[in-house]
Enzyme design. Structure first.
Site, PDB file in Angstrom:
ATOM      1  N   LYS A 124      -6.734  27.162  19.183  1.00  0.00           N
ATOM      2  CA  LYS A 124      -5.371  26.620  19.011  1.00  0.00           C
ATOM      3  C   LYS A 124      -4.612  26.622  20.338  1.00  0.00           C
ATOM      4  O   LYS A 124      -3.863  25.693  20.652  1.00  0.00           O
ATOM      5  CB  LYS A 124      -4.608  27.426  17.946  1.00  0.00           C
ATOM      6  N   SER A 166      -1.756  23.812  13.231  1.00  0.00           N
ATOM      7  CA  SER A 166      -1.056  22.770  13.981  1.00  0.00           C
ATOM      8  C   SER A 166      -0.557  21.663  13.062  1.00  0.00           C
ATOM      9  O   SER A 166      -1.160  21.390  12.025  1.00  0.00           O
ATOM     10  CB  SER A 166      -1.966  22.156  15.041  1.00  0.00           C
TER      11      SER A 166
END
Ligand code: 6PG
Length: 475
Positions: free
Chosen positions: A185, A131
């Protein structure tokens, strides 16, 4: 440089792949990247920092043959079939003991399937959530690896050095077994959807409701970003309000069509939460709002039909002197509740999907580098340090204090939005979640009675163990 042995290979030199590989090179590792497109390999080499060792190649064979053993090869291509295609092309070229990393936003069962496919071949396959967007990839992302421990040990030195750092600690750590990396995630993205939607709703209240200009919003969000709300998403929102359009005299935000795109991770979070029986209504609403946003033409027709003249009294609901402060505190509370829901989902997934996710590691690596980084993460980290097994952060005394001190403001802005007709579903769902979770006796005793009445579904009693059925309506 033909006989050079490279430390790390990347398949796919799109924005994320290129930037992540340049980051690897900046930390002293020799980095080689493959892309079919010669333009991308040239761009990659041209953007390298002076003194770093990088190479771009246009065949997989060239890349694999120049990697030191065990080979560390990351795939950063669009999720789905392209990942399978790359794996198939790599298989004849790699050897037992080599490591293949999928750094995309992959659906977690695909990661499990690929792991099971590659394990008997002696290939260490590991899913890593990455990310931070373009800038994060280049200068320090947050990373969520899970699954194969051998692969993690081999990757650790590289990933730790390229990750964002908070208090000197790298924003990367082991997320658990199987597909835990991609699962964590995905939930990160679900929380991201929720926070973004909450910010949009507060923008609607303040801009359309209370009439704040873009300049005022820019100043307000900048100020908010200096306090409890300090976070990446508040920071970029402040900047967005000051960006002028280069085609007109307007602010760019006013020229952007109100139809939101998505790539699926938020929807997956909601779908999987439903399958697991976990409540994440703020994330669900964020997905729903993107879906409604896509119905632009229908919404315009419906707006004409239902509110031919904009409600005259619209602004009266937002004239309260404390509106701005209530927005700040209400947003803060609803953001906390977004993390609370996402973390509760991870707690259940950890057990039900046998991933053994260290929840403290998840919030630890989100403190820097990722899209949902915020000062709040430190409080969650402390809560999990105290009790790593807590099923819900609302059971932690410090977190519950934060929420209790600010929930009144969330009630105020949710109520004002309801009365004015401003769509504030994520704010409302955060409140509904809080009220339901903190109510000892919900009215679902009645629901059980209804189920038993028409379907003999049975119910439990408050005073005796067991399942009961009643012939309703009969004495
Ligand atoms: C990140 C982001 C990244 C991507 C989202 C966007 O953590 O860096 O989450 O992964 O920007 O997937 O998702 P949507 O296109 O669905 O909004």
């Amino acid at each position: 440089m033909t006989n050079q042995q490279f430390d790390f290979g990347m398949v796919g030199l799109g924005v994320m792949g290129r930037n992540l590989l340049l980051n690897v090179a900046d930390h002293g590792f020799k980095a080689i990247g493959f892309d079919k497109d010669p333009g991308k390999t040239t761009d990659f080499e041209k953007s390298a920092s002076p003194g770093t060792i990088v190479k771009g190649v246009n065949t997989l064979q060239e890349m694999v043959s120049q990697l030191s053993v065990p080979r560390r090869i990351m795939i950063l291509v669009p999720a789905g079939k392209p990942v399978d295609d790359v794996i198939e092309s790599l298989l004849p070229l790699v050897n037992e003991g080599d490591i293949i990393i999928d750094g995309g936003n992959t659906y977690y069962t695909d990661t499990l399937r690929r792991y099971q496919y590659l394990q008997p071949k002696g290939i260490h396959f590991i899913g890593v959530g990455v990310s931070g967007g373009e800038e994060g990839a280049r200068f320090g992302p947050s990373m969520m690896p899970g699954g194969d421990l051998v692969a993690w040990e081999h990757l650790k030195p590289i990933l730790e050095s390229i990750a964002a750092k908070v208090n000197g600690e790298p924003c990367v750590d082991y997320m658990g077994k199987g597909a835990a990396g991609h699962f964590v995630k995905m939930v990160h993205n679900g929380i991201e959807y929720s926070i973004m939607q909450l910010i949009c709703e507060v923008y609607d209240i303040l801009h359309r409701g209370a009439g704040l200009t873009n300049e005022e919003l820019h100043r307000l969000f900048t100020k908010w970003n200096e306090g409890d709300l300090k976070s990446y998403l508040i920071e970029i929102t402040a900047e967005i309000f000051s960006q002028k359009d280069n085609k007109t005299d307007a602010f760019l935000v006013d020229m952007i069509l109100d139809k939101a795109g998505s790539k699926g991770t938020g929807k997956w979070t909601s779908q999987i939460a439903m399958d697991m029986g976990v409540a994440i209504p703020s994330i669900d609403m964020a997905v729903t709002m993107r879906n409604i946003s896509s119905l632009k033409t229908e919404r315009e027709t419906a707006a004409e039909l239902h509110h031919p003249q904009q409600n005259q009294a619209f602004n009266t609901f937002f004239r309260d002197d404390s509106l701005v402060e209530n927005c700040r505190k209400g947003l803060y509370t609803a953001i906390i509740l977004s993390y609370v829901q996402g973390m509760a989902m991870l707690h259940t997934a950890s057990k039900d999907l046998d991933m053994e996710i260290p929840l403290d590691n998840a919030v630890k690596v989100w403190r820097g580098g990722c899209i949902i980084r915020s000062t709040l993460l430190e409080s969650f980290y402390n809560a999990y340090q105290k009790n790593p097994e807590t099923p819900n952060l609302l059971l932690d005394s410090s977190i519950s204090e934060l929420v209790k001190n600010n929930i009144g403001s969330l009630r105020q802005i949710a109520a004002a939005s309801a009365l004015a007709g401003v769509p504030a579903g994520a704010l409302m769902n955060a409140l509904a979640y809080y009220d339901a979770y903190t109510t000892a006796r919900l009215p679902l005793n009645l629901l059980q009675a209804q189920r038993d009445f028409f379907g003999a579904h049975t119910y439990e009693r408050i005073d005796q163990e067991g399942k009961f059925h009643t012939q309703w309506g009969k004495a």
